[in-house]
Design an enzyme around this catalytic site. Structure first.
Site, PDB file in Angstrom:
ATOM      1  CE  LYS A 113      -3.983  -2.299   1.922  1.00 17.19           C
ATOM      2  NZ  LYS A 113      -5.160  -2.380   3.009  1.00 17.19           N
TER       3      LYS A 113
ATOM      4  CG  ASP B 132      -7.997  -0.094   3.162  1.00 12.04           C
ATOM      5  OD1 ASP B 132      -8.920  -0.989   2.799  1.00 12.04           O
ATOM      6  OD2 ASP B 132      -6.826  -0.033   3.016  1.00 12.04           O
TER       7      ASP B 132
END
Ligand code: ATR
Length: 298
Positions: free
Chosen positions: A87, A123
């Site tokens: 990420k 997220d």
């Protein structure tokens, strides 16, 4: 059609089984990636929207994200999801990163536009939607305690809480040094949230948890059989909302303890669902994939 493709497969459409199956145009990138549930929800959503595309799993070794992006672009991919451990590397490999993703410190969704590779993070917002979906209250209106806040999930959720202007946030972690780094980053966001930090045990944490509305586990404790609950029973009370970001097993030791205590509980499946639906909407604005994805994950 392979369950997992690799960088070596990203050389031509033939290797990706073009002509035999729908063309691969979306992927989830991770290392390892074989376990990912993302294709299970994205493919039915693509099919339901009548989009001629296949969503594949792509195993990419750390360090190879820029190369993977370049090859996907050359093959006409629309975008991808990015999971552990990529990420941060994905954020660096994008031409443009949305400010909220920058604040969250990670990119989990990428769109290959003609003029640029753009990075997003679903997220944090996906967690907020999951809490509202599960418990019927906006995340920003709650006070929250995050147990195991030292990892990537903890950082994303803590940042989302501060971005929403939450009044009070409690961070707990086995190693408190990691929390200091996180608290510093949260402070730089300049929100109004009062942030306090604790080790995972002790009377001070117990009192702080008792005073919160929502308790969240963002650690990996509970994944493995025989794991204990990340928090002890004295941190919980009847009426607490308790969320575990783990969804396998569906009832973690923390959730079992919370159920016994009379808390309302939910597991991380709804976070998986909502982050996925938001990612899909970055690739295909105006679509509403939630119901199809939810049914596919059920
Ligand atoms: P990431 O999500 O970035 O990959 P991780 O190493 O998997 O991170 O750890 C996620 C969280 O789980 C961390 O908060 C970690 O605590 P530490 O920062 O103290 O390492 C927590 N964690 C993992 N195993 C744990 C255990 N046995 N007891 C308590 N916390 C644990």
């Amino acid at each position: 059609m392979k369950p997992v493709y690799t960088l070596e497969d990203l050389v031509s459409r033939d290797v990706l089984d073009a002509g035999v199956h729908k063309p691969a145009r979306l992927a989830v990138l991770g290392y390892p990636i074989a376990h990912s549930a993302s294709p299970r929800m994205h493919q039915p959503a693509l099919d339901a929207e009548g989009i001629d595309a296949r969503y594949i799993r792509l195993e990419v070794e750390p360090g190879n994200i820029p190369e993977a992006f370049a090859r996907m672009r050359a093959l006409g991919f629309i975008g991808c999801n990015v999971t552990v451990p990529h990420k941060l590397e994905a954020m660096a490999a994008c031409d443009e990163v949305r400010p909220d993703a920058r604040a969250l410190g990670a990119v989990n969704t990428v769109r290959f536009d003609a003029d640029a590779t753009r990075g997003f993070n679903t997220d944090g917002p996906g967690f907020a939607n999951a809490i509202e979906d599960e418990f019927g209250v906006p995340l920003g209106s709650l006070t929250v305690a995050i147990a195991g806040a030292g990892g990537g999930a903890g950082q994303a959720i803590a940042t989302q809480c501060v971005l929403l202007g939450m009044e009070r946030l409690v961070l707990a972690n086995r190693s408190v040094e990691k929390l200091e780094t996180l608290a510093e980053r949260l402070g730089e966001l300049g929100g109004r949230t009062e942030v306090s930090m604790f080790p995972l045990t002790g009377a001070a944490l117990m009192a702080a948890c008792q005073d919160c509305d929502l308790i969240v586990n963002t650690s990996s404790v509970g994944l493995k059989e025989g794991d204990p609950s990340i928090l002890t029973a004295d941190c919980l009370r009847a009426g607490h909302l308790v969320y575990d970001t783990i969804y396998q097993p569906p009832v973690t030791p923390l959730l079992a303890l919370a159920n016994q205590t009379g808390c309302r509980t939910a597991n991380g499946k709804s976070m998986l669902l909502h982050q996925g639906a938001l990612a899909f909407q970055h690739w295909f604005p105006g679509t509403d994939p939630l119901a199809v994805m939810k049914a596919a994950l059920a």
